[in-house]
Design a protein around this motif. Structure first.
Motif, PDB file in Angstrom:
ATOM      1  N   VAL A   1       0.831  -1.198   0.000  1.00 17.77           N
ATOM      2  CA  VAL A   1       0.000   0.000   0.000  1.00 17.77           C
ATOM      3  C   VAL A   1       0.868   1.251   0.000  1.00 17.77           C
ATOM      4  CG1 VAL A   1      -1.686   1.324   1.343  1.00 17.77           C
ATOM      5  CG2 VAL A   1      -1.992  -1.138   1.046  1.00 17.77           C
ATOM      6  N   GLN A   2       1.938   1.236   0.789  1.00 18.29           N
ATOM      7  CA  GLN A   2       2.855   2.383   0.801  1.00 18.29           C
ATOM      8  C   GLN A   2       3.446   2.627  -0.588  1.00 18.29           C
ATOM      9  OE1 GLN A   2       4.064   4.556   3.506  1.00 18.29           O
ATOM     10  NE2 GLN A   2       2.072   3.920   4.250  1.00 18.29           N
ATOM     11  N   ALA A   3       3.857   1.556  -1.250  1.00 15.24           N
ATOM     12  CA  ALA A   3       4.428   1.693  -2.594  1.00 15.24           C
ATOM     13  C   ALA A   3       3.387   2.241  -3.570  1.00 15.24           C
ATOM     14  CB  ALA A   3       4.958   0.346  -3.074  1.00 15.24           C
ATOM     15  N   ALA A   4       2.138   1.800  -3.426  1.00 11.55           N
ATOM     16  CA  ALA A   4       1.075   2.280  -4.309  1.00 11.55           C
ATOM     17  C   ALA A   4       0.795   3.760  -4.070  1.00 11.55           C
ATOM     18  CB  ALA A   4      -0.193   1.459  -4.090  1.00 11.55           C
ATOM     19  N   LEU A   5       0.832   4.181  -2.818  1.00  9.62           N
ATOM     20  CA  LEU A   5       0.636   5.596  -2.509  1.00  9.62           C
ATOM     21  C   LEU A   5       1.722   6.455  -3.156  1.00  9.62           C
ATOM     22  CD1 LEU A   5      -0.279   5.252   1.270  1.00  9.62           C
ATOM     23  CD2 LEU A   5      -1.781   6.207  -0.483  1.00  9.62           C
ATOM     24  N   GLN A   6       2.959   6.019  -3.018  1.00 11.39           N
ATOM     25  CA  GLN A   6       4.064   6.772  -3.595  1.00 11.39           C
ATOM     26  C   GLN A   6       3.986   6.794  -5.119  1.00 11.39           C
ATOM     27  OE1 GLN A   6       7.959   5.275  -2.602  1.00 11.39           O
ATOM     28  NE2 GLN A   6       8.945   7.228  -3.051  1.00 11.39           N
ATOM     29  N   ASP A   7       3.651   5.654  -5.701  1.00 10.43           N
ATOM     30  CA  ASP A   7       3.534   5.563  -7.155  1.00 10.43           C
ATOM     31  C   ASP A   7       2.455   6.510  -7.674  1.00 10.43           C
ATOM     32  OD1 ASP A   7       4.169   3.844  -9.717  1.00 10.43           O
ATOM     33  OD2 ASP A   7       1.983   3.896  -9.580  1.00 10.43           O
ATOM     34  N   MET A   8       1.334   6.533  -6.988  1.00  5.59           N
ATOM     35  CA  MET A   8       0.240   7.406  -7.401  1.00  5.59           C
ATOM     36  C   MET A   8       0.653   8.868  -7.326  1.00  5.59           C
ATOM     37  SD  MET A   8      -3.488   7.986  -5.676  1.00  5.59           S
ATOM     38  CE  MET A   8      -2.816   9.338  -4.706  1.00  5.59           C
ATOM     39  N   ARG A   9       1.315   9.251  -6.250  1.00  4.64           N
ATOM     40  CA  ARG A   9       1.738  10.647  -6.091  1.00  4.64           C
ATOM     41  C   ARG A   9       2.692  11.061  -7.211  1.00  4.64           C
ATOM     42  NH1 ARG A   9       4.562  11.301  -0.702  1.00  4.64           N
ATOM     43  NH2 ARG A   9       4.637  13.483  -1.365  1.00  4.64           N
ATOM     44  N   VAL A  10       3.632  10.176  -7.555  1.00  8.24           N
ATOM     45  CA  VAL A  10       4.587  10.508  -8.612  1.00  8.24           C
ATOM     46  C   VAL A  10       3.880  10.663  -9.955  1.00  8.24           C
ATOM     47  CG1 VAL A  10       6.562   9.650  -9.928  1.00  8.24           C
ATOM     48  CG2 VAL A  10       6.560   9.468  -7.429  1.00  8.24           C
ATOM     49  N   ARG A  11       2.963   9.756 -10.256  1.00  5.18           N
ATOM     50  CA  ARG A  11       2.284   9.798 -11.553  1.00  5.18           C
ATOM     51  C   ARG A  11       1.378  11.011 -11.700  1.00  5.18           C
ATOM     52  NH1 ARG A  11       3.470   5.271 -14.260  1.00  5.18           N
ATOM     53  NH2 ARG A  11       4.180   3.471 -13.033  1.00  5.18           N
ATOM     54  N   LEU A  12       0.872  11.533 -10.581  1.00  4.43           N
ATOM     55  CA  LEU A  12      -0.017  12.687 -10.650  1.00  4.43           C
ATOM     56  C   LEU A  12       0.738  14.011 -10.718  1.00  4.43           C
ATOM     57  CD1 LEU A  12      -2.901  11.684  -8.208  1.00  4.43           C
ATOM     58  CD2 LEU A  12      -2.994  11.841 -10.702  1.00  4.43           C
TER      59      LEU A  12
END
Length: 344
Positions: free
Chosen positions: A309-320
């Protein structure tokens, strides 16, 4: 099953012989237990199984970081003396099988808790020990599942050749099981490893085999460790394999199937599927759909302690970041940063 040895050898990630242990050790222990050893019966076996279910349910809902210390404490303080106790051969095999599940759960919790060398090493150690316990118990399903844990860890660390090797071993151990969900579980593991290794032919072949297996009636209820591998979980894993292979339309279809038809009632699992679906929709150019899906993901993710979940949060922030002019995108980035900070 013939004796085998699997060697993982790569820089920073080496596991010495993962071979089958002495298959007569439980029989021998029934004859050589020390006079003062605790007597163990089916009551103790049932206790281990109940704890595995309770701790596993908690971890599936809230992430591996919440209760790993409880699993380890129970393993070292309660279960360890039972393994050295006095028991019949039948009870010994049941005890070792139940303990293999508990040790595997501790490995999964460590792997899900964080991405540090210490936690990775703990997970590897627990998976290897679970394999040995399962092999001593004569349980090929638990043996295959332990190998699956190692294969998934190899995928996460980028050790592609080792992941394929372990995936093949996992499939071999589960080949003759009368449990379609278990077969689907292991075939999908190999398909995922092959996809990560850019072997499209192998990935498609084993993905088809997993689909055939998951479509069969499930085995009768029992203590199957693979029983949790529902059609919904299969649809999620299949969707991400298809995404890796470049078939984004089919990937989205399978992820929608996992969420809308099969439900996925565990909050951690649902959060991860929503995060993955948002990423697939963004790659398809559906920015509004991605942001709507990621908003649902953030609702699920709050309070979960999981490296996934932490990795998904970071990934989402970078992509946005590329959508700095879109107010909703910046709002999602701020919400993700808040949840990410609390989850550390």
């Amino acid at each position: 099953m013939e004796r085998r040895e699997f060697i993982l050898a790569s820089s920073g990630y080496a596991l010495s012989a993962l071979g089958l242990p002495d298959m007569d050790s439980i029989t021998r222990r029934t004859r050589t237990a020390l006079p003062g050893a605790v007597r163990v019966g089916q009551g103790e076996v049932t206790s281990v199984r109940h704890m595995v279910k309770a701790l596993g349910d908690s971890a599936s809902e809230l992430g591996g970081g919440h209760a790993r210390h409880l699993a380890v404490r129970y393993l070292t303080q309660d279960v360890a003396p039972w393994l050295e106790g006095r028991f019949t051969e039948a009870t010994g095999r049941d005890l070792f099988a139940a303990t293999a599940q508990l040790v595997h759960l501790a490995g999964w919790m460590a792997q899900d808790e964080g991405d540090t060398p210490e936690l990775r090493g703990l997970a590897q150690h627990y998976y290897a020990h679970s394999f040995r316990l399962a092999a001593e118990a004569g349980d090929p399903e638990l043996s295959a599942t332990a190998l699956r844990g190692l294969a998934v860890q190899c995928v996460d660390l980028g050790h592609r050749a080792e992941a394929v090797q372990l995936g093949e071993a996992c499939v071999e151990y589960g080949r003759h099981l009368d449990n379609p969900r278990a077969v689907a579980y292991y075939e999908a593991t190999l398909a995922n490893a092959a996809a990560q290794d850019d072997d499209h032919r192998m990935a498609i072949k084993h993905l088809a085999l997993s689909e055939t297996a998951i479509g069969k009636p499930s085995a009768a209820p029992g203590d199957s460790w693979a029983a949790h591998y529902s059609p919904g979980r299969w649809a999620h894993e299949c969707g991400m394999i298809l995404s890796r292979l470049g078939d984004l339309d089919a990937a989205e279809e399978h992820l929608d199937l996992a969420l809308d038809i099969h439900g996925l009632d565990r909050r951690r699992t649902r959060a991860i599927v929503l995060a993955d679906l948002g990423g697939v929709r963004l790659r398809q150019g559906d920015v509004d759909g991605a942001m709507a899906t990621w908003r649902d993901f953030l609702d699920c993710a709050d309070g979960i302690r999981s490296v996934r979940v932490q990795a998904a949060l970071q990934d989402m922030r970078v992509r946005l970041r590329r959508y700095s002019g879109v107010p909703e995108a910046q709002e999602l980035r701020m919400l993700a940063a808040h949840i990410e900070a609390w989850g550390v």
